[in-house]
Design an enzyme around this catalytic site. Sequence first.
Site, PDB file in Angstrom:
ATOM      1  N   ASP A  13       0.810  -1.223   0.000  1.00 20.62           N
ATOM      2  CA  ASP A  13       0.000   0.000   0.000  1.00 20.62           C
ATOM      3  C   ASP A  13       0.842   1.271   0.000  1.00 20.62           C
ATOM      4  O   ASP A  13       0.665   2.140  -0.855  1.00 20.62           O
ATOM      5  CB  ASP A  13      -0.934   0.039   1.226  1.00 20.62           C
ATOM      6  N   ARG A  92       0.612   4.901  17.241  1.00 26.43           N
ATOM      7  CA  ARG A  92       0.207   5.917  16.252  1.00 26.43           C
ATOM      8  C   ARG A  92       0.536   7.357  16.609  1.00 26.43           C
ATOM      9  O   ARG A  92       1.053   8.095  15.767  1.00 26.43           O
ATOM     10  CB  ARG A  92      -1.288   5.777  15.910  1.00 26.43           C
ATOM     11  N   ASP A 121      -6.790   3.901  12.779  1.00 25.05           N
ATOM     12  CA  ASP A 121      -5.444   4.472  12.699  1.00 25.05           C
ATOM     13  C   ASP A 121      -5.397   5.805  11.953  1.00 25.05           C
ATOM     14  O   ASP A 121      -4.643   6.697  12.326  1.00 25.05           O
ATOM     15  CB  ASP A 121      -4.488   3.455  12.074  1.00 25.05           C
ATOM     16  N   SER A 173      -4.148  -9.196   7.705  1.00 28.95           N
ATOM     17  CA  SER A 173      -3.536  -7.879   7.852  1.00 28.95           C
ATOM     18  C   SER A 173      -2.927  -7.825   9.247  1.00 28.95           C
ATOM     19  O   SER A 173      -3.611  -8.062  10.239  1.00 28.95           O
ATOM     20  CB  SER A 173      -4.600  -6.795   7.684  1.00 28.95           C
TER      21      SER A 173
END
Length: 392
Positions: A13, A92, A121, A173
């Site tokens: 990605d 994060r 996120d 994932s």
Amino acid sequence: MKKVVLAYSGGLDTSCAIRWLKDKGFEVICFVADLGQGEDFQKIEERGLAAGASKVYVKDLRDEFIKDFIIPALKANAIYEGKYLLATALGRPLIAKYLVEVAHKEKAEYIAHGCTGKGNDQVRLEVTATILDPKLKVIAPLREWEFKSREEEIEYAQMHNIPIEVTKKKPYSIDRNLWGVSIEAGILEDLDKEPPEDAYLITKAPTGLSSYPKYIEVAFEKGVPVKVDGKKMKLQPLIALLNEIGGAYGVGRYDLIENRLVGIKSREIYEAPAATILYIAHKELESLVLDRETAHYKEILSLKYAELIYYGLWYSPLKEALDSFMEVTQKNVTGSIKLKLFKGSCVAVARKSPYSLYKKELSTYSKEDTFDHRLADGFIKIWAMPFKGQER
Ligand code: ARG
């Protein structure tokens, strides 16, 4: 030329995002955070450059992650919906902090990330960036671009010579750092099925493990873990060791149907051996040294603290205020806890602290008892007084 700082992981990605942003007229600077995901950062850097980035920053943030994020969360006993020790969520705001820092250094007006429009996120990264610098603009390629499937994305990557790992489609994932692993998607989306063993990365299946328990002792000073089995350790190796031991005994597996910030329910599998051991040990020590009122009130605030982490509000005034509260509660959280690990379970079995509020002469049922039983009579009468003669 417009400059953008992209949070880069080296995956498909964000690699495609480099090219996509370039095609939109940006100079792309990548920022890679080492939070203990255990990847080959040299390779990630090369891949970023090959995909078209003008520069790739790689920064080892492990110590800062532990000191400024994990330890405060541990002191607060933060756990979301009873099962999630917040590994991903805690990372994060730290990544966002450095995106902002690099943007300032590079005089970039934009930052970008590889999150989709459905997850937590994106919120965490963008809210943090907004708090730290409201003037920065955010681009989220995955919310905008035209690819409908992973296959289309791979085709795009191949067409533009973007180096990607040519493994067969990853079934899950995964987000990993030193505090734990988050695993979702694939077969895990079928809630009526038990997660297959291959979904787990760092924990062994509890079934079939040794029929002997493993005992470990963790010592804390003012709420911070400092020793394992009597040996003084720095936090990074201490966490690594507990991940290893806990993982070997199948400790710290969770299967959670969680409420996301964006209103969706989702299923995520978590592995957090070290976080689980430390959370249990820390809470156990607090049971010994905190008075009842503080302990009970803290539970309410722990819940709020975990929500704030999950909701991306790490740098919020309430979180800062709660930190002050939590810090005060840690004054006497010094002592050690012995835990028993056995086929996936982790329980505290013995404890000691110089600040223990446990008084055996009061709680004992033996002849050593010094508690004045006659005092109870008056106490109960007064305690019950407001309710006496009340209509029922
Ligand atoms: N549900 C977790 C959170 O919101 C983890 C999200 C990332 N998970 C993943 N498998 N990529 O914090």
